[in-house]
Design an enzyme around this catalytic site. Structure first.
Site, mmCIF file in Angstrom:
data_model
loop_
_atom_site.group_PDB
_atom_site.id
_atom_site.type_symbol
_atom_site.label_atom_id
_atom_site.label_comp_id
_atom_site.label_asym_id
_atom_site.label_seq_id
_atom_site.Cartn_x
_atom_site.Cartn_y
_atom_site.Cartn_z
ATOM 1 N N GLU A 129 0.848 -1.198 0.000
ATOM 2 C CA GLU A 129 0.000 0.000 0.000
ATOM 3 C C GLU A 129 0.879 1.242 0.000
ATOM 4 O O GLU A 129 1.939 1.270 0.635
ATOM 5 C CB GLU A 129 -0.910 -0.013 1.233
ATOM 6 C CG GLU A 129 -1.988 1.044 1.238
ATOM 7 C CD GLU A 129 -3.015 0.799 2.358
ATOM 8 O OE1 GLU A 129 -3.523 -0.340 2.459
ATOM 9 O OE2 GLU A 129 -3.285 1.723 3.123
ATOM 10 N N ASP A 152 0.264 5.327 0.653
ATOM 11 C CA ASP A 152 -0.795 6.171 1.216
ATOM 12 C C ASP A 152 -0.472 7.654 1.234
ATOM 13 O O ASP A 152 0.613 8.057 1.680
ATOM 14 C CB ASP A 152 -1.041 5.808 2.698
ATOM 15 C CG ASP A 152 -1.653 4.446 2.888
ATOM 16 O OD1 ASP A 152 -2.128 3.864 1.911
ATOM 17 O OD2 ASP A 152 -1.658 3.966 4.034
ATOM 18 N N GLU A 206 -2.629 10.444 3.363
ATOM 19 C CA GLU A 206 -3.764 10.654 4.265
ATOM 20 C C GLU A 206 -3.744 12.106 4.729
ATOM 21 O O GLU A 206 -2.749 12.569 5.307
ATOM 22 C CB GLU A 206 -3.695 9.713 5.473
ATOM 23 C CG GLU A 206 -3.992 8.270 5.121
ATOM 24 C CD GLU A 206 -3.952 7.355 6.339
ATOM 25 O OE1 GLU A 206 -4.929 6.615 6.545
ATOM 26 O OE2 GLU A 206 -2.956 7.394 7.073
#
Length: 304
Positions: free
Chosen positions: A116, A118, A120
């Site tokens: 993953e 990311d 955020e």
């Protein structure tokens, strides 16, 4: 009357930099056009994963927004999966008092030992800077959080957030400025996302148990609904067809695997150091207490 405009050295350098970025962008456009797989239409390239009533898409499909209220958040995901490439998304974040809200823009493999990448965006109390948290999962392990303060107000206008992912490195960028790198040090025993295809995901949700000041600032629902907006995305990547060798091959179409993209350019390195020096507020590689003075191996290895 003629006015003489005096350019300071920083302004001159900035203008030079903008010129170079323009040249690089034109060059990249030229070599990457053949590998762009997105249509520019959210309805064609993505599907809504939850709460369709909280997803609003323009008539032409070129703009989309997500809404968070007390009833629900919302999310959408790409129809296809990819193994290496570059992803760009223009985003305008939730304005005003957005404490407790979390907008995730990421790629994920959805496997038990998932990979993953990311972005955020952690909401804030009005007047406080937005925090951008990044994280990398590789072969199921994460705990690689970094946090920065953005150098602009991301709620006033759209800005471009990008992921470059190839055999050599992952580079996370904001308006072409590299804010984070994660190199392929698999030969040193460091896990690196290189076999699992990933889909693109975006979600807006209630994270007030942890997102703002460690969960001290909760969502003020009277300030809602909370809306984040998206447009002008580009997916320039290798579509997964079941054979990783196809995506790992060096070819003009797989431009991202070519040597010039195996590390940061000299200009990118200067910008990366600027971000590191002035905008990073947390880096797991500096958190000796958390890791009991046994930092992850990649922390001592080269960043580019």
């Amino acid at each position: 009357m003629h006015h003489t405009i005096l350019l300071t050295k920083p302004m001159t350098n900035l203008l030079k930099f903008i010129g170079v970025i323009g040249f690089l962008s034109a060059y990249l456009l030229q070599i990457s056009r053949a590998s762009v797989v997105s249509t520019g239409d959210f309805n064609k390239d993505f599907f809504v994963t939850w709460s369709p009533s909280h997803v609003n898409t323009s008539e032409d499909g070129k703009a989309r927004s997500l809404k968070l209220d007390q009833e629900s958040g919302a999310g959408f995901s790409s129809n296809q999966m990819f193994l290496f490439g570059q992803l760009d998304m223009q985003i305008k974040l939730v304005p005003g008092d957005s404490a407790g809200t979390v907008l995730g823009f990421y790629m994920a493999s959805d496997q038990p030992n998932r990979d993953e990448i990311d972005f955020e965006f952690l909401g804030n109390v009005s007047g406080q800077p937005y925090i951008l948290q990044t994280n990398i999962y590789a072969d199921g392990s994460d705990n690689r959080e970094q946090r920065i303060y953005l150098w602009f107000d991301p709620t006033k206008d759209f800005h471009t957030y990008s992921i470059l992912w190839n055999l050599h490195q992952i580079v996370l960028m904001v308006d072409s400025v590299p804010i984070r790198t994660y190199r392929n040090h698999a030969n040193e025993g460091v896990p690196y996302p290189r076999w699992q295809p990933m889909s693109i995901k975006i979600s807006l949700w209630n994270g007030d148990s942890w997102a703002t000041r460690g969960g001290q600032d909760k969502i003020d629902w009277s300030q809602g609904p909370f809306v984040a907006s998206f447009r002008n995305y580009k997916i320039d990547a290798c579509v997964w067809n079941g054979n990783p060798r196809f995506c790992r091959a060096g070819s003009p179409t797989n431009w991202w695997n070519q040597k010039q993209f195996s590390t940061l350019t000299s200009i990118q390195r200067r910008l990366f150091k600027w971000v590191r020096n002035y905008h990073v507020i947390y880096d797991y590689c500096q958190d000796n207490q958390r890791f009991q003075n046994n930092l992850p191996k990649e922390c001592s290895l080269s960043k580019y």
